[in-house]
Design a protein around this motif. Structure first.
Motif, PDB file in Angstrom:
ATOM      1  N   TYR A  45       1.052  -1.254  -0.257  1.00  0.00           N
ATOM      2  CA  TYR A  45      -0.097   0.146   0.191  1.00  0.00           C
ATOM      3  C   TYR A  45       0.988   1.051  -0.064  1.00  0.00           C
ATOM      4  CZ  TYR A  45      -3.620   3.368   1.137  1.00  0.00           C
ATOM      5  OH  TYR A  45      -4.651   4.107   1.207  1.00  0.00           O
ATOM      6  N   ARG A  51      -0.927   1.968  -6.052  1.00  0.00           N
ATOM      7  CA  ARG A  51      -2.378   2.689  -5.819  1.00  0.00           C
ATOM      8  C   ARG A  51      -2.927   2.943  -6.979  1.00  0.00           C
ATOM      9  NH1 ARG A  51       0.534   4.895  -1.385  1.00  0.00           N
ATOM     10  NH2 ARG A  51       0.418   6.670  -2.156  1.00  0.00           N
ATOM     11  N   LYS A  52      -2.535   4.024  -7.470  1.00  0.00           N
ATOM     12  CA  LYS A  52      -2.941   4.378  -8.928  1.00  0.00           C
ATOM     13  C   LYS A  52      -3.053   2.785 -10.094  1.00  0.00           C
ATOM     14  CE  LYS A  52      -0.352   8.684  -8.661  1.00  0.00           C
ATOM     15  NZ  LYS A  52       0.946   9.602  -9.016  1.00  0.00           N
TER      16      LYS A  52
END
Length: 299
Positions: A45, A51-52
């Protein structure tokens, strides 16, 4: 023990041991865990790119589900149909050729816009009349959509890259000049005085003090100018976009719309989006890492 020796003995040293008192031996925090290793999920994370990527995957799933729900490729093709059309366009060389045609024109207009914005900002910081001139010009032309100047550009420069470059320069110049000038104005007077105390004047003061201190605003202006230029170029190509028998991505979208080949239309839009993502995440973020984050100006 002599009286002098007794006087030198601390009361703490003479205090008897208290066996009824239990003392913790686990350290200052009573054996609590001070440092805990991150789990695999937490480590993953912490990666921004991952994340994108998850966000893009979720959006693609929503796109696919909505397309299957409508079940009408003429209205809204699925993500898989769009990717298939995109793959065919890349394989036959159509999309790379059209994309490169747009990018070439974009780079010329963007570069000229940066040069013009630099000149205007230099004039503005050199005198009060220069500041008034830039503020007046920005107030006049920044709210004016670049695409609104396209009819005049067609009259002045004809059907060709000249018209596209003209509207691109207009869309880029004012955003970059406004942000750069605002960044220069936000530089503290103390920092400027430090530079002058070191004997910096003129261009050396600008390059050594003003530009590094105002670089966050300058970079913001470059990002905004890029976004304006990219949108303006695609919109202008949708209007006419043909130069010497060929066109860019905007014209590719327009042609396929006329032929009702909507998956190819979405493939062209997907190409525009992918180029925007690459520029933002590869070019501008690299500049940020090597400047703002290294200088401690951004977390």
């Amino acid at each position: 023990m002599s009286r002098t020796a007794k006087a030198l003995v601390s009361p703490v040293m003479l205090r008897p041991a208290r066996p009824e008192i239990v003392r913790e031996t686990g350290g200052a925090y009573g054996g609590a865990i001070v440092e805990k290793p991150l789990s695999t999920l937490e480590r993953l994370y912490n990666h921004g790119w991952l994340r994108k990527l998850v966000i893009l995957a979720v959006l693609a799933l929503i796109w696919e589900a909505y397309g299957r729900f409508l079940d009408n490729d003429l209205l809204f093709p699925t993500f898989s149909a769009t990717v298939a059309a995109f793959g065919r366009g890349v394989a036959d060389g159509t999309l790379p050729m059209r994309a490169w045609g747009s990018i070439k024109v974009l780079l010329i207009g963007y570069g000229l816009g940066i040069v013009l914005a630099t000149l205007l900002t230099g004039i503005a910081i050199s005198s009060r009349i220069g500041t008034d001139f830039l503020e007046t010009m920005t107030s006049m032309f920044n709210p004016l959509p670049a695409i609104a100047l396209l009819p005049l550009a067609l009259i002045w420069f004809g059907l060709g890259n000249g018209s596209l470059i003209f509207v691109l320069v207009h869309s880029v110049t004012w955003a970059i000049a406004l942000n750069t000038h605002s960044g220069f104005l936000s530089v503290s007077r103390t920092l400027k005085m430090v530079g002058r105390n070191y004997g910096l004047r003129g261009s050396r003061l600008i390059t050594k003090i003003l530009i590094p201190a105002a670089f966050p605003s300058i970079l913001t202006g470059l990002k905004v100018g890029w976004a304006f230029a990219w949108r303006t170029l695609i919109a202008a190509e949708l209007v006419f976009g043909v130069s010497s028998g060929s066109g860019g991505l905007g014209w590719f979208i327009f042609e396929n719309k006329n032929m009702l080949d909507i998956p190819n239309v979405f493939a062209g839009l997907l190409t525009v989006i992918l180029i925007g993502l690459c520029v933002e995440n590869l070019i501008f973020q690299t500049i940020e890492r090597r400047t703002l984050q290294r200088w401690g100006m951004q977390a």
